[in-house]
Design a protein around this motif. Structure first.
Motif, PDB file in Angstrom:
ATOM      1  N   ASP A 187      43.199  29.102  42.670  1.00 48.63           N
ATOM      2  CA  ASP A 187      44.597  29.027  42.211  1.00 48.63           C
ATOM      3  C   ASP A 187      45.382  30.220  42.758  1.00 48.63           C
ATOM      4  O   ASP A 187      46.554  30.095  43.080  1.00 48.63           O
ATOM      5  N   ALA A 188      44.721  31.369  42.815  1.00 46.40           N
ATOM      6  CA  ALA A 188      45.399  32.556  43.349  1.00 46.40           C
ATOM      7  C   ALA A 188      44.382  33.478  43.992  1.00 46.40           C
ATOM      8  O   ALA A 188      43.288  33.654  43.465  1.00 46.40           O
ATOM      9  N   VAL A 189      44.762  34.021  45.146  1.00 45.74           N
ATOM     10  CA  VAL A 189      43.938  35.055  45.769  1.00 45.74           C
ATOM     11  C   VAL A 189      44.766  36.331  45.864  1.00 45.74           C
ATOM     12  O   VAL A 189      45.899  36.318  46.340  1.00 45.74           O
ATOM     13  N   ILE A 190      44.191  37.389  45.332  1.00 42.15           N
ATOM     14  CA  ILE A 190      44.857  38.687  45.360  1.00 42.15           C
ATOM     15  C   ILE A 190      44.267  39.474  46.526  1.00 42.15           C
ATOM     16  O   ILE A 190      43.050  39.655  46.599  1.00 42.15           O
ATOM     17  N   VAL A 191      45.105  39.938  47.428  1.00 41.59           N
ATOM     18  CA  VAL A 191      44.634  40.720  48.564  1.00 41.59           C
ATOM     19  C   VAL A 191      44.954  42.189  48.282  1.00 41.59           C
ATOM     20  O   VAL A 191      46.119  42.570  48.201  1.00 41.59           O
ATOM     21  N   GLY A 192      43.912  42.994  48.113  1.00 40.93           N
ATOM     22  CA  GLY A 192      44.112  44.416  47.799  1.00 40.93           C
ATOM     23  C   GLY A 192      43.692  44.700  46.369  1.00 40.93           C
ATOM     24  O   GLY A 192      44.381  44.318  45.430  1.00 40.93           O
ATOM     25  N   ALA A 193      42.526  45.342  46.213  1.00 39.11           N
ATOM     26  CA  ALA A 193      41.953  45.547  44.881  1.00 39.11           C
ATOM     27  C   ALA A 193      42.214  46.962  44.382  1.00 39.11           C
ATOM     28  O   ALA A 193      41.333  47.812  44.381  1.00 39.11           O
ATOM     29  N   GLY A 194      43.459  47.197  43.970  1.00 35.74           N
ATOM     30  CA  GLY A 194      43.804  48.439  43.299  1.00 35.74           C
ATOM     31  C   GLY A 194      44.356  48.111  41.925  1.00 35.74           C
ATOM     32  O   GLY A 194      44.244  46.972  41.455  1.00 35.74           O
TER      33      GLY A 194
END
Lengths: 384, 473
Positions: free
Chosen positions: A13-20
């Motif tokens: 459903d959603a991909v978050i790019v950047g794990a901060g």
């Protein structure tokens, strides 16, 4: 960490790019709302700015327009057990910003005034009052701005806490996988190609939260926004007996000074080192190390007994108007950005949550953060 | 042959390898600066004894060898900067120094890293008591301070230092309660056969063993110190057998010396960005070098134990070969001259290298201990991080050393992970499937050791501070 992608749903459903902090907070609230979420990072999670920053919770150094957000972000950190699932050790302390010259006193009053107008409980106090709040400071000061709502966080505890919360919320974590392209996949969302991975990741929605690495990715979505990369220097001392209780800074904002529970004193303030986002190598500029540490010693003279344990540098991102980017990147509402927030660690969780609310259909006021403010051209979806 | 290049060379470390290299480089006509942190050159093995030690310790090979080396150095054209430490470096190899004369910088030069070895430790309950030192630390105390670490000492760990330290305790009139060795008797016998290739080592080993046997000292092989408890008069030490965990032996001693072999000191080479690899036999990270100490950077050479632990004789030979190779790279000698100058040392190197590599598994015999360390045991003593904390972080997803450091503070303290890195890596590889290469090593940060804050700030006025422009309103 390697994830067996074939076991996961074909399309997230959603991909978050950047794990901060910001992306991870968005991921967390989206997943808790029932979305199937994955988060991708070029390194291990929380290893860039979110893992190496000074852990300051500050209203003195936050941009005036962001004061309301910083207040909410600070509250979230202090209540992290409630929404993150564990207490990360945030500590509420007073904050003192100091002036040692006439020019600095003018600046101090001006900066305090605009922050007061935005709701920060900041007042100008006399040197005597400042010394009664923080006995260790240099008695040569002319005035101080006092804020009851400052504090700090031992940054090292944050990454692990998010890792456990995200796991519990069912977020798939894909680490050490740099995103090479994001392409529109036939009107059905996006195909995300990763370095060193054969299989692409597919998503209905994409969130960019890559901080200093945003510029190129924004371009894929038709946004031409120059992102300036600040190389912020941090210095930590060996453990000392207590020398201060509050967060200390100076009028122009270029010092942050605090002592953690273990006794180590952290010296920050945004003095610059050398480096770039491409090779990741950063390096101390000796004159800036000396300037930053001299300033700290001037503010707290007892630091002359300290030993410098380590110096490192962290990357901070800034837009041309030094205001954040938060909101949709496309008119069909399936790509978003969150980042470039000044004093981003203080406000980070709140900014991440705001974007999650926006994605989930609420309508928080993000006007000042709209990425379209830098371009008149309409977005056309993604163009790798 | 390129045109001769006489630009300066800096040698870091004045031990056997570094001093030998510096003298040879200077004979090739190069301007050489040798930097060493001690007040006299000599490194660890040839460390200059204190006046007291000269009275109390019987004359020995290390004293005379060190004196000869220092004499040669004094007679050479090498600029020697003693009492000086490298605390940082730039990508172009500007060196940040601190010494008795304060802070200074050396402009970029060709650097020969000869900063030797670091002792390896594995934690056990009680290992942080001040009554326990490393084997190398105990040796320095005795050889160079002339002082026993205690009247009765348990000597534990692995590798040849065990027997050297036990011998030194006896020499100063102390008592060795027991020798506890993680290696097996078979391993030592196998090595003994190899020692025929290295007669000087053979002779020394035989004399030590004879002396220890005569003194009737119990030697436990395939065993380790499993706990240390402080008592009123010293320590109560438990020795466990690796193959029979239920078998225990108790010893009372005033102190214990315990160390699990040596590893190359890599802070400087890692900061300089040269390629490293994990040496499986030694169980440590070492810079990738050729026989002459060339690295992946043309302006940086590594010589002596810093290029992989091989001991004193190899260190001297490596120092020589590195110096001649550098001279050849600079166009000061032809390849034919290099060949003839290094023919004998390279032949000796090949022979001794084979023996020395056989010692590595003996030094690394404690490798299986770290993965089984008890949950309550402190692994990182600077930041007081327990094995349980590390295991929990590994389960939360910290599977490389830097993420482990970021989440637990393990390796963030004053020793910069020198003492805990091996244990932390073994915990990672023992808990998840990552290889030592995947687990990596702690990122080297400046300063390499704690610096007095005032050495950075100096004397200054507030108006001297170049305050940057104010942050945006």
């Amino acid at each position: 960490m390697t994830v067996a992608l074939h076991e996961k749903p074909a399309v997230y459903d959603a991909v978050i790019v950047g794990a901060g902090v910001m992306g991870a907070t968005t991921a967390l609230f989206l997943a808790r709302a029932g979305l199937n979420v994955a988060m991708i990072d070029r390194q291990d999670m929380f290893r860039a700015a979110s893992g190496v920053n000074a852990g300051t919770l500050t209203l003195h150094m936050t941009r005036a327009q962001l004061i309301p957000h910083a207040i909410r972000g600070r509250e979230m950190w202090l209540n992290s057990a409630e929404w993150l699932g564990e207490d990360v050790g945030a500590l509420a302390t007073p904050g003192l910003s100091m002036a040692f010259t006439e020019a600095e006193e003018d600046l101090l009053r001006q900066r305090a005034r605009v922050r007061q107008e935005m709701g920060a409980p900041i007042e100008i106090v006399s040197p005597e009052r400042a010394i009664s709040i923080e006995p260790g400071i240099n008695p040569g000061l002319r005035a101080a701005a006092y804020c009851a709502l400052d504090g700090h966080i031992p940054t090292y505890r944050v990454g692990g806490a998010y890792a456990r919360a995200l796991k519990q919320a069912g977020v798939t974590l894909i680490e050490n996988a740099a995103v090479e392209t994001i392409a529109s996949s036939g009107g059905q969302g996006y195909e995300i190609r990763l370095a060193n991975r054969n299989q692409a990741v597919h998503a209905h929605r994409v969130v960019l939260s890559t901080g200093a690495w945003l510029e190129k990715m924004l371009g894929w979505f038709g946004h031409d926004i120059p992102i300036r990369c600040l190389i912020n220097q941090l210095v930590v001392t060996e453990t000392l007996s207590p020398v201060m209780n509050s967060v200390l800074s100076i009028a122009n904002g270029l010092l942050s000074l605090k002592q953690f529970a273990n006794g180590s004193v952290l010296i920050g303030g945004g003095w610059q080192g050398e480096g770039n986002i491409r090779d990741g190598g950063t390096r101390v500029i000796p004159e800036n190390l000396q300037g930053n540490v001299r300033l700290a010693q001037h503010v707290v003279p007892q630091l002359n007994t300290a030993q410098i344990l380590r110096v490192w540098l962290g990357l901070e991102s800034e837009t041309p108007d030094a205001m954040p980017l938060i909101g949709p990147l496309t008119h069909d509402d399936n790509a978003f950005v969150v980042g470039c927030v000044h004093s981003g660690f203080t406000s980070g969780p709140y900014m991440g949550r705001l974007l999650a609310e926006r994605i989930l259909g609420a309508d928080p006021d993000l006007t000042a953060f709209d990425p379209y403010r830098f371009s008149s051209s309409p977005a056309t979806g993604s163009q790798p | 042959m390129p045109s001769p290049d006489f630009s300066p060379v800096t040698v870091i470390g004045g031990g056997i390898a570094g001093s030998t290299a510096a003298i040879a480089l200077s004979r090739h006509g190069l301007p050489v600066t040798l930097i060493d942190e001690q007040s006299e050159a000599g490194g660890q093995i040839f460390r200059a004894p204190s006046p007291y030690a000269r009275q109390t310790v019987p004359p020995n090979h290390e004293f005379s060898g060190g004196d000869t080396l220092r004499g040669k150095l004094a007679a050479s054209d090498v600029t020697v900067r003693l009492g000086t430490r490298v605390w940082g470096l730039s990508p172009s190899l500007t060196l940040d120094l601190i010494g008795s004369d304060g802070m200074s910088q050396l402009p970029p030069s060709t650097v020969v890293v000869a900063n030797g070895a670091t002792e390896r430790f594995f934690p056990f309950p009680g290992w942080t008591t001040p009554r326990i030192t490393g084997l190398a630390g105990a040796s320095i105390l005795m050889r160079n301070g002339g002082t026993l670490p205690g009247q009765t000492v348990v000597v534990a760990g692995s590798g040849p230092l065990l027997f050297s330290v036990a011998h030194q305790v006896l020499e100063l009139g102390g008592k060795v309660a027991a020798i506890v060795d993680a290696g097996s008797r078979t391993d030592w016998f196998r090595l003994g056969a190899m020692l025929a290739l290295d007669p000087s080592r053979m002779a020394q080993a035989l004399s030590w063993m004879g002396q220890l046997r005569k003194a009737g000292i119990p030697i436990h092989h395939r065993s380790f110190l499993s706990s240390a408890q402080e008592t009123e008069s010293g320590l109560l030490l438990t020795v466990s057998e690796m193959d029979h965990p239920q078998r225990r032996h108790l010893y009372a001693a005033e102190t214990a010396a315990c160390g699990y072999g040596l590893k190359p000191s890599t802070l400087i080479t890692r900061s300089a960005g040269v390629q490293h690899h994990h040496d499986a036999l030694g169980g440590y990270l070492e810079p990738v070098t050729d026989v002459a100490g060339r690295t992946s950077r043309p302006d940086l050479y590594v010589t002596g134990d810093a290029a992989g632990i091989r001991g004193m004789a190899v260190a001297r030979l490596r120092g020589l070969v590195t110096a001649h190779a550098l001279a050849q790279d600079r166009g000061l000698i032809s390849s034919a001259t290099y060949e003839s100058l290094t023919r004998t040392p390279r032949r000796q190197l090949r022979r001794l290298d084979a023996v020395s590599r056989r010692m590595l598994p003996l030094m690394n015999a404690g490798r299986e201990l770290a993965a089984s360390v008890h949950d309550d045991t402190i692994v990182c003593r600077c930041e007081r991080v327990t094995a349980a904390t590390l295991r929990s972080a590994i389960h939360s997803g910290a599977k490389d050393l830097n993420q482990l450091k970021a989440w637990t503070r393990c390796g963030m303290g004053p020793c910069q992970g020198r003492m805990c890195e091996d244990s932390a890596r073994n915990l990672v590889t023992g808990t998840c499937k990552n290889t030592p290469e995947d687990a990596g090593s702690f990122t080297a940060r400046m300063p390499f050791f704690p610096l007095p804050l005032t050495s950075v700030t100096g004397t200054f006025d507030y108006s001297d501070i170049p305050l940057p422009k104010a942050a945006p309103l």
